[in-house]
Design an enzyme around this catalytic site. Sequence first.
Site, PDB file in Angstrom:
ATOM      1  N   SER A   1       0.040 -13.497  -4.323  1.00  0.00           N
ATOM      2  CA  SER A   1       0.039 -12.061  -4.565  1.00  0.00           C
ATOM      3  C   SER A   1      -1.049 -11.699  -5.564  1.00  0.00           C
ATOM      4  O   SER A   1      -1.369 -12.484  -6.473  1.00  0.00           O
ATOM      5  CB  SER A   1       1.408 -11.665  -5.138  1.00  0.00           C
ATOM      6  OG  SER A   1       1.359 -10.359  -5.644  1.00  0.00           O
TER       7      SER A   1
ATOM      8  N   TYR B   1       8.226 -13.273 -11.510  1.00  0.00           N
ATOM      9  CA  TYR B   1       7.833 -13.320 -10.093  1.00  0.00           C
ATOM     10  C   TYR B   1       6.369 -13.761  -9.974  1.00  0.00           C
ATOM     11  O   TYR B   1       6.040 -14.685  -9.227  1.00  0.00           O
ATOM     12  CB  TYR B   1       8.042 -11.951  -9.440  1.00  0.00           C
ATOM     13  CG  TYR B   1       7.359 -11.820  -8.096  1.00  0.00           C
ATOM     14  CD1 TYR B   1       7.816 -12.530  -6.982  1.00  0.00           C
ATOM     15  CD2 TYR B   1       6.232 -11.006  -7.943  1.00  0.00           C
ATOM     16  CE1 TYR B   1       7.169 -12.423  -5.756  1.00  0.00           C
ATOM     17  CE2 TYR B   1       5.588 -10.897  -6.720  1.00  0.00           C
ATOM     18  CZ  TYR B   1       6.056 -11.606  -5.630  1.00  0.00           C
ATOM     19  OH  TYR B   1       5.414 -11.514  -4.419  1.00  0.00           O
TER      20      TYR B   1
ATOM     21  N   LYS C   1       4.495 -17.352  -8.473  1.00  0.00           N
ATOM     22  CA  LYS C   1       3.405 -17.448  -7.490  1.00  0.00           C
ATOM     23  C   LYS C   1       2.272 -18.308  -8.044  1.00  0.00           C
ATOM     24  O   LYS C   1       1.713 -19.146  -7.351  1.00  0.00           O
ATOM     25  CB  LYS C   1       2.877 -16.046  -7.143  1.00  0.00           C
ATOM     26  CG  LYS C   1       3.852 -15.196  -6.347  1.00  0.00           C
ATOM     27  CD  LYS C   1       4.028 -15.753  -4.953  1.00  0.00           C
ATOM     28  CE  LYS C   1       5.073 -15.026  -4.152  1.00  0.00           C
ATOM     29  NZ  LYS C   1       5.435 -15.706  -2.897  1.00  0.00           N
TER      30      LYS C   1
ATOM     31  N   PHE D   1      -2.659  -7.851  -1.470  1.00  0.00           N
ATOM     32  CA  PHE D   1      -2.611  -6.647  -2.288  1.00  0.00           C
ATOM     33  C   PHE D   1      -1.322  -5.888  -1.888  1.00  0.00           C
ATOM     34  O   PHE D   1      -0.258  -6.451  -2.033  1.00  0.00           O
ATOM     35  CB  PHE D   1      -3.956  -5.904  -2.234  1.00  0.00           C
ATOM     36  CG  PHE D   1      -4.915  -6.612  -3.170  1.00  0.00           C
ATOM     37  CD1 PHE D   1      -5.356  -7.914  -2.890  1.00  0.00           C
ATOM     38  CD2 PHE D   1      -5.266  -6.064  -4.385  1.00  0.00           C
ATOM     39  CE1 PHE D   1      -6.145  -8.624  -3.802  1.00  0.00           C
ATOM     40  CE2 PHE D   1      -6.067  -6.756  -5.299  1.00  0.00           C
ATOM     41  CZ  PHE D   1      -6.494  -8.033  -4.997  1.00  0.00           C
TER      42      PHE D   1
HETATM   43  P1  NAD Z   1      10.887 -10.463   2.794  1.00  0.00           P
HETATM   44  O1  NAD Z   1      11.950 -10.537   1.768  1.00  0.00           O
HETATM   45  O2  NAD Z   1      10.998  -9.437   3.849  1.00  0.00           O
HETATM   46  O3  NAD Z   1      10.725 -11.899   3.491  1.00  0.00           O
HETATM   47  C1  NAD Z   1      11.004 -13.108   2.841  1.00  0.00           C
HETATM   48  C2  NAD Z   1      11.924 -13.923   3.749  1.00  0.00           C
HETATM   49  O4  NAD Z   1      12.192 -15.185   3.121  1.00  0.00           O
HETATM   50  C3  NAD Z   1      13.265 -13.238   4.016  1.00  0.00           C
HETATM   51  O5  NAD Z   1      13.514 -13.226   5.407  1.00  0.00           O
HETATM   52  C4  NAD Z   1      14.289 -14.131   3.279  1.00  0.00           C
HETATM   53  O6  NAD Z   1      15.522 -14.141   3.943  1.00  0.00           O
HETATM   54  C5  NAD Z   1      13.579 -15.475   3.294  1.00  0.00           C
HETATM   55  N1  NAD Z   1      13.946 -16.384   2.206  1.00  0.00           N
HETATM   56  C6  NAD Z   1      13.988 -16.121   0.871  1.00  0.00           C
HETATM   57  N2  NAD Z   1      14.342 -17.224   0.195  1.00  0.00           N
HETATM   58  C7  NAD Z   1      14.520 -18.219   1.118  1.00  0.00           C
HETATM   59  C8  NAD Z   1      14.889 -19.581   1.030  1.00  0.00           C
HETATM   60  N3  NAD Z   1      15.173 -20.169  -0.130  1.00  0.00           N
HETATM   61  N4  NAD Z   1      14.954 -20.289   2.178  1.00  0.00           N
HETATM   62  C9  NAD Z   1      14.699 -19.734   3.373  1.00  0.00           C
HETATM   63  N5  NAD Z   1      14.359 -18.444   3.518  1.00  0.00           N
HETATM   64  C10 NAD Z   1      14.264 -17.690   2.394  1.00  0.00           C
HETATM   65  O7  NAD Z   1       9.497 -10.337   2.016  1.00  0.00           O
HETATM   66  P2  NAD Z   1       8.039 -10.048   2.565  1.00  0.00           P
HETATM   67  O8  NAD Z   1       7.620  -8.728   2.053  1.00  0.00           O
HETATM   68  O9  NAD Z   1       7.951 -10.326   4.013  1.00  0.00           O
HETATM   69  O10 NAD Z   1       7.210 -11.132   1.746  1.00  0.00           O
HETATM   70  C11 NAD Z   1       6.889 -12.399   2.281  1.00  0.00           C
HETATM   71  C12 NAD Z   1       6.169 -13.222   1.220  1.00  0.00           C
HETATM   72  O11 NAD Z   1       4.990 -12.530   0.816  1.00  0.00           O
HETATM   73  C13 NAD Z   1       6.986 -13.459  -0.045  1.00  0.00           C
HETATM   74  O12 NAD Z   1       6.749 -14.783  -0.491  1.00  0.00           O
HETATM   75  C14 NAD Z   1       6.432 -12.463  -1.024  1.00  0.00           C
HETATM   76  O13 NAD Z   1       6.562 -12.895  -2.357  1.00  0.00           O
HETATM   77  C15 NAD Z   1       4.968 -12.420  -0.601  1.00  0.00           C
HETATM   78  N6  NAD Z   1       4.315 -11.161  -0.978  1.00  0.00           N
HETATM   79  C16 NAD Z   1       4.859  -9.977  -0.541  1.00  0.00           C
HETATM   80  C17 NAD Z   1       4.281  -8.776  -0.917  1.00  0.00           C
HETATM   81  C18 NAD Z   1       4.874  -7.450  -0.472  1.00  0.00           C
HETATM   82  O14 NAD Z   1       4.541  -6.426  -1.056  1.00  0.00           O
HETATM   83  N7  NAD Z   1       5.719  -7.408   0.548  1.00  0.00           N
HETATM   84  C19 NAD Z   1       3.133  -8.776  -1.738  1.00  0.00           C
HETATM   85  C20 NAD Z   1       2.590  -9.992  -2.137  1.00  0.00           C
HETATM   86  C21 NAD Z   1       3.199 -11.195  -1.740  1.00  0.00           C
HETATM   87  C1  UD1 Z   2       4.555  -4.064  -7.275  1.00  0.00           C
HETATM   88  C2  UD1 Z   2       4.806  -5.180  -8.265  1.00  0.00           C
HETATM   89  C3  UD1 Z   2       3.915  -6.363  -7.905  1.00  0.00           C
HETATM   90  C4  UD1 Z   2       4.174  -6.783  -6.461  1.00  0.00           C
HETATM   91  C5  UD1 Z   2       3.952  -5.580  -5.531  1.00  0.00           C
HETATM   92  C6  UD1 Z   2       4.260  -5.888  -4.090  1.00  0.00           C
HETATM   93  C7  UD1 Z   2       5.517  -4.164 -10.380  1.00  0.00           C
HETATM   94  C8  UD1 Z   2       5.141  -3.888 -11.790  1.00  0.00           C
HETATM   95  N1  UD1 Z   2       4.551  -4.718  -9.623  1.00  0.00           N
HETATM   96  O1  UD1 Z   2       3.199  -3.743  -7.360  1.00  0.00           O
HETATM   97  O2  UD1 Z   2       4.162  -7.441  -8.766  1.00  0.00           O
HETATM   98  O3  UD1 Z   2       3.293  -7.834  -6.096  1.00  0.00           O
HETATM   99  O4  UD1 Z   2       4.800  -4.500  -5.954  1.00  0.00           O
HETATM  100  O5  UD1 Z   2       5.621  -6.170  -3.914  1.00  0.00           O
HETATM  101  O6  UD1 Z   2       6.638  -3.934  -9.952  1.00  0.00           O
HETATM  102  N2  UD1 Z   2       5.158   4.093  -7.648  1.00  0.00           N
HETATM  103  C9  UD1 Z   2       5.696   5.337  -7.957  1.00  0.00           C
HETATM  104  N3  UD1 Z   2       6.992   5.576  -7.630  1.00  0.00           N
HETATM  105  C10 UD1 Z   2       7.787   4.663  -6.981  1.00  0.00           C
HETATM  106  C11 UD1 Z   2       7.225   3.407  -6.658  1.00  0.00           C
HETATM  107  C12 UD1 Z   2       5.918   3.157  -7.023  1.00  0.00           C
HETATM  108  O7  UD1 Z   2       5.015   6.174  -8.535  1.00  0.00           O
HETATM  109  O8  UD1 Z   2       8.962   4.946  -6.715  1.00  0.00           O
HETATM  110  C13 UD1 Z   2       3.755   3.836  -7.969  1.00  0.00           C
HETATM  111  C14 UD1 Z   2       3.532   2.669  -8.924  1.00  0.00           C
HETATM  112  O9  UD1 Z   2       3.573   3.097 -10.259  1.00  0.00           O
HETATM  113  C15 UD1 Z   2       2.141   2.176  -8.479  1.00  0.00           C
HETATM  114  C16 UD1 Z   2       2.119   2.501  -6.970  1.00  0.00           C
HETATM  115  O10 UD1 Z   2       3.101   3.496  -6.764  1.00  0.00           O
HETATM  116  O11 UD1 Z   2       1.136   2.940  -9.090  1.00  0.00           O
HETATM  117  C17 UD1 Z   2       2.436   1.285  -6.094  1.00  0.00           C
HETATM  118  O12 UD1 Z   2       3.675   0.718  -6.518  1.00  0.00           O
HETATM  119  P1  UD1 Z   2       4.351  -0.515  -5.741  1.00  0.00           P
HETATM  120  O13 UD1 Z   2       4.448  -0.190  -4.296  1.00  0.00           O
HETATM  121  O14 UD1 Z   2       5.611  -0.865  -6.463  1.00  0.00           O
HETATM  122  O15 UD1 Z   2       3.270  -1.680  -5.875  1.00  0.00           O
HETATM  123  P2  UD1 Z   2       2.583  -2.328  -7.178  1.00  0.00           P
HETATM  124  O16 UD1 Z   2       2.853  -1.531  -8.393  1.00  0.00           O
HETATM  125  O17 UD1 Z   2       1.155  -2.586  -6.858  1.00  0.00           O
END
Ligand code: NAD
Ligand code: UD1
Length: 348
Positions: A124, A148, A152, A177
């Site tokens: 991330s 968190y 990572k 991102f």
């Molecule tokens: P998500 O929660 O929808 O998917 C994660 C999946 O992993 C879920 O289906 C959950 O059931 C499964 N899981 C969790 N722990 C487990 C375990 N111990 N064993 C087996 N399965 C398990 O999340 P997502 O948004 O699809 O994210 C996927 C990955 O990308 C995550 O590692 C997350 O940290 C990373 N990531 C997500 C974002 C985002 O904004 N969505 C941003 C940066 C990185």
């Molecule tokens: C957040 C996490 C980051 C994670 C990412 C994706 C924090 C501090 N950071 O990032 O670690 O990798 O999500 O899961 O939680 N916002 C509002 N109102 C809301 C929600 C968000 O104004 O209800 C704003 C936030 O202040 C930010 C932008 O929207 O400026 C995006 O927020 P968000 O979607 O939570 O993503 P990140 O802050 O980038």
Amino acid sequence: MSVLVTGGAGYIGSHCCVTFLEAGHDVVVLDNLSNSSAESLTRVAELTGRSVHFEQCDIRDRAHVETILRKHSCESVVHFAGLKAVGESVEDPLRYYENNVGGTVQLLSAMQACNVKTIIFSSSATVYGEPQSLPLREDHPTAPLNPYGESKLMVEQILKDLKTSDPEWRIAILRYFNPTGAHASGLIGEDPRGVPNNLMPFISQVASGRREVLSIFGDDYPTEDGTGVRDYIHVVDLVEGHLKAHEALIKPSEQLQANTSECLTVNLGTGTGYSVQEMVRAFERASNRAVATQIAPRRAGDSAEVYASTQKASDVLDWTAGRGLQDMCHDTWNWVCKNPKGYDDSAE
Ligand code: NAD
Ligand code: UD1
């Protein structure tokens, strides 16, 4: 010969299954369903006309993971499984370290025992912490601001050490991102449990009438309109980046072969930042609904502005994100309209 997708029933994982199946790969999903529903995989099959082998399993159960890797003759792993709520990680850090770091160690040990040495890891942009310079390049210093993000970064270090110990490992670390949007069909999308933490799911729930008002966390940042700026990337672009990374690991180019001693660490973003206000307006246009907002205090740990340098992804993976903000909003709205209660609709 299959690709194992851990966390494949989740938001990004289910989209990855579609892209990999469409590219001709056999896909095995390993998921404990702690934050997802197996209905997503039924939808994946519906979309692609191909089925996914689903194994309900926890990555921390090393023996079970080994059995699955052998049973399906897996050759590579795309590793999404993990917990991702920043606030929760501050309240219960041990749960995050155990699941995200401990779980990944078990997964890697199982892979090593089965001689499966190709992995793509979901990292991330949060590993960078507060930006010292923009756009964020992969060589920007890392300084996560919460457990968190630390989890990572710890996994990134474990992967680097593994690669040093045994150069046969082929490892891609992809730093996402802000993934958003949904598959254009509206069959799969993001289905957050409880109150969404992230901006896009929250906006969409206000537009659909499920929530009353969006709190904008701060309007006094040094940005054009005072609200936070982020690099939102369409989830389908994101998973296409994984397919490119998979190709690069399986058949490395000369450039990559010359650099086989290192993990391939790449940002996946668009390089363009949008403010919260811009996101709200774009969503209102796409949905033709009003989104009520109120200004609230800044959220702890938030930066003013975060966006990626996309140079390395373009140079090394030959990948750039093609979908724009309107696609992200339109596809999110389409998913929400077709699935107002997420996957629960069909579960009942
Ligand atoms: P998500 O929660 O929808 O998917 C994660 C999946 O992993 C879920 O289906 C959950 O059931 C499964 N899981 C969790 N722990 C487990 C375990 N111990 N064993 C087996 N399965 C398990 O999340 P997502 O948004 O699809 O994210 C996927 C990955 O990308 C995550 O590692 C997350 O940290 C990373 N990531 C997500 C974002 C985002 O904004 N969505 C941003 C940066 C990185
Ligand atoms: C957040 C996490 C980051 C994670 C990412 C994706 C924090 C501090 N950071 O990032 O670690 O990798 O999500 O899961 O939680 N916002 C509002 N109102 C809301 C929600 C968000 O104004 O209800 C704003 C936030 O202040 C930010 C932008 O929207 O400026 C995006 O927020 P968000 O979607 O939570 O993503 P990140 O802050 O980038």
